[in-house]
Design an enzyme around this catalytic site. Structure first.
Site, PDB file in Angstrom:
ATOM      1  N   GLY A  34       0.842  -1.207   0.000  1.00  0.00           N
ATOM      2  CA  GLY A  34       0.000   0.000   0.000  1.00  0.00           C
ATOM      3  C   GLY A  34       0.872   1.250   0.000  1.00  0.00           C
ATOM      4  O   GLY A  34       0.681   2.172  -0.809  1.00  0.00           O
ATOM      5  N   HIS A  35       1.857   1.283   0.916  1.00  0.00           N
ATOM      6  CA  HIS A  35       2.773   2.434   0.956  1.00  0.00           C
ATOM      7  C   HIS A  35       3.541   2.565  -0.365  1.00  0.00           C
ATOM      8  O   HIS A  35       3.732   3.663  -0.889  1.00  0.00           O
ATOM      9  CB  HIS A  35       3.807   2.256   2.074  1.00  0.00           C
ATOM     10  CG  HIS A  35       3.250   2.222   3.453  1.00  0.00           C
ATOM     11  ND1 HIS A  35       3.254   1.078   4.226  1.00  0.00           N
ATOM     12  CD2 HIS A  35       2.671   3.183   4.218  1.00  0.00           C
ATOM     13  CE1 HIS A  35       2.727   1.339   5.404  1.00  0.00           C
ATOM     14  NE2 HIS A  35       2.350   2.603   5.425  1.00  0.00           N
ATOM     15  N   ASP A 148      -7.419   4.935   5.669  1.00  0.00           N
ATOM     16  CA  ASP A 148      -7.544   5.935   6.741  1.00  0.00           C
ATOM     17  C   ASP A 148      -8.343   7.121   6.205  1.00  0.00           C
ATOM     18  O   ASP A 148      -7.840   8.244   6.119  1.00  0.00           O
ATOM     19  CB  ASP A 148      -6.159   6.384   7.192  1.00  0.00           C
ATOM     20  CG  ASP A 148      -5.362   5.227   7.765  1.00  0.00           C
ATOM     21  OD1 ASP A 148      -5.695   4.761   8.854  1.00  0.00           O
ATOM     22  OD2 ASP A 148      -4.411   4.763   7.097  1.00  0.00           O
ATOM     23  N   GLN A 151      -8.719  10.236   8.375  1.00  0.00           N
ATOM     24  CA  GLN A 151      -7.432  10.955   8.408  1.00  0.00           C
ATOM     25  C   GLN A 151      -7.306  11.829   7.167  1.00  0.00           C
ATOM     26  O   GLN A 151      -6.960  13.012   7.250  1.00  0.00           O
ATOM     27  CB  GLN A 151      -6.299   9.934   8.468  1.00  0.00           C
ATOM     28  CG  GLN A 151      -4.930  10.489   8.141  1.00  0.00           C
ATOM     29  CD  GLN A 151      -3.812   9.514   8.425  1.00  0.00           C
ATOM     30  OE1 GLN A 151      -3.481   9.264   9.567  1.00  0.00           O
ATOM     31  NE2 GLN A 151      -3.203   8.949   7.391  1.00  0.00           N
ATOM     32  N   ARG A 185      -0.407  -2.984  10.908  1.00  0.00           N
ATOM     33  CA  ARG A 185      -0.912  -3.682  12.102  1.00  0.00           C
ATOM     34  C   ARG A 185      -1.226  -5.154  11.849  1.00  0.00           C
ATOM     35  O   ARG A 185      -1.311  -5.933  12.798  1.00  0.00           O
ATOM     36  CB  ARG A 185      -2.176  -2.989  12.626  1.00  0.00           C
ATOM     37  CG  ARG A 185      -1.902  -1.628  13.223  1.00  0.00           C
ATOM     38  CD  ARG A 185      -3.197  -0.964  13.651  1.00  0.00           C
ATOM     39  NE  ARG A 185      -2.971   0.391  14.136  1.00  0.00           N
ATOM     40  CZ  ARG A 185      -2.676   0.712  15.392  1.00  0.00           C
ATOM     41  NH1 ARG A 185      -2.586  -0.230  16.287  1.00  0.00           N
ATOM     42  NH2 ARG A 185      -2.470   1.971  15.740  1.00  0.00           N
TER      43      ARG A 185
HETATM   44  O1  PAF Z   1      -1.117   7.198   8.262  1.00  0.00           O
HETATM   45  C1  PAF Z   1      -0.049   7.246   8.908  1.00  0.00           C
HETATM   46  O2  PAF Z   1       0.837   6.405   8.758  1.00  0.00           O
HETATM   47  C2  PAF Z   1       0.167   8.374   9.908  1.00  0.00           C
HETATM   48  O3  PAF Z   1      -1.029   8.723  10.517  1.00  0.00           O
HETATM   49  C3  PAF Z   1       0.862   9.597   9.306  1.00  0.00           C
HETATM   50  C4  PAF Z   1       0.014  10.270   8.235  1.00  0.00           C
HETATM   51  C5  PAF Z   1       2.211   9.210   8.725  1.00  0.00           C
HETATM   52  C6  PAF Z   1       1.113  10.651  10.405  1.00  0.00           C
HETATM   53  O4  PAF Z   1       1.881  10.132  11.451  1.00  0.00           O
END
Ligand code: PAF
Length: 284
Positions: A34-35, A148, A151, A185
């Site tokens: 994903g990253h 997220d 977020q 996680r």
């Molecule tokens: O999604 C994340 O990994 C964190 O919430 C982030 C955006 C790097 C902020 O610490």
């Protein structure tokens, strides 16, 4: 790839490329596909890509959760190097939070909804670190995952309300073959928990299928999905909601022609997982 472990090194690494468009992928490490998808998109859209790896203590309301958060810096650096990232920022908490730090970003009313209900202070800590990272890295574009969603919504609001000159991109959640949303996680799940984990997404799909089949009552859909999860797994549900994707307020009525976010957070043992389905009616 330049590894900057403090602010001075970060500025020097970025100044060496002044004038190039810069994409930024902030992370807390323990990187997965994903990253890396975010990194690849940044590489496509920018001349330079920076990433950060920092497990931000101020967004953990539970010290045990912070201590348990998975970390593997050498493996992360290897993955980022292979993807062609130009600069990686790996600061310490002492550097980012000197002793006299006291100003933080107020997330407004969205902080009290969904994940904010059981994670007091989480979104304040998250927005504060993201704003610090934005100010330090000064990217043109920044990349986040849909898993997220709350977020992302809060960061979008912060960028709009505080006039950050940054374009945000949200990319779809990447999933394992069995449907489980990729997350750092997941590494914390015991084998028996890992086998149950894909049911979280299945409960969301079930809700979506009910809506597609004409169930308009959002509460009944939520109840059916929760019942499925409770009967088939040992998940303990934190929340399961169908909300307006802009206000995050509960929807009473829902249909395939309504925009909605169906979002769930639940614990398997001590691991908290989140997932969602974001629905926008097809245009036209
Ligand atoms: O999604 C994340 O990994 C964190 O919430 C982030 C955006 C790097 C902020 O610490």
């Amino acid at each position: 790839m330049k590894i900057a472990s403090n602010i001075r090194e970060l500025r020097a690494a970025l100044d060496a490329h002044k004038g190039k468009s810069l994409g930024f992928v902030p992370t807390m490490g323990f990187l997965h596909e994903g990253h890396l998808t975010l990194v690849r998109r940044s590489r496509e859209e920018n001349q330079l890509t920076a990433a950060s790896i920092f497990v931000n203590p101020t967004q953990f309301n539970d010290p045990e959760d912070l201590a348990r958060y998975p970390r593997d810096l050498p493996a992360d650096l290897g993955k980022l190097e292979k993807e062609g990232v130009d600069v990686v920022f790996t600061p310490t908490a002492e550097e980012l939070y000197p002793k006299d730090t006291e100003i933080s970003i107020n997330p407004g009313h969205l902080e009290n909804l969904l994940c904010g209900m059981s994670r007091p202070g989480h979104f304040r800590g998250m927005l504060t670190i993201v704003s610090k990272l934005f100010n330090l890295v000064r990217p043109e574009r920044a990349y986040f995952g849909q898993k997220d969603f709350q977020q992302f919504l809060l960061i979008s609001k912060m960028v709009a309300d505080l006039n950050f000159p940054i374009t945000l991109r949200m990319l779809p959640t990447l999933r394992e073959k069995d449907g489980l949303a990729m997350s750092s996680r997941n590494a914390k799940l015991a084998p028996a928990e890992r086998r149950q984990a894909p049911e979280l997404y299945r409960s969301l799909e079930m809700g979506r299928d009910l809506i597609d089949a004409g169930m308009e009552d959002a509460l009944r859909t939520v109840a059916a999905s929760m019942e499925y999860l409770i009967e088939h797994t040992s998940f303990e549900i934190d929340y399961f909601s169908i909300v307006n994707p802009i206000t995050l307020e509960d929807l009473e009525k829902v249909s395939p022609s309504t925009p909605y976010l169906m979002a769930v957070a639940a614990y398997l043992g001590s691991t908290r997982l989140i997932d969602n389905i974001l629905h926008y009616p097809p245009a036209g």
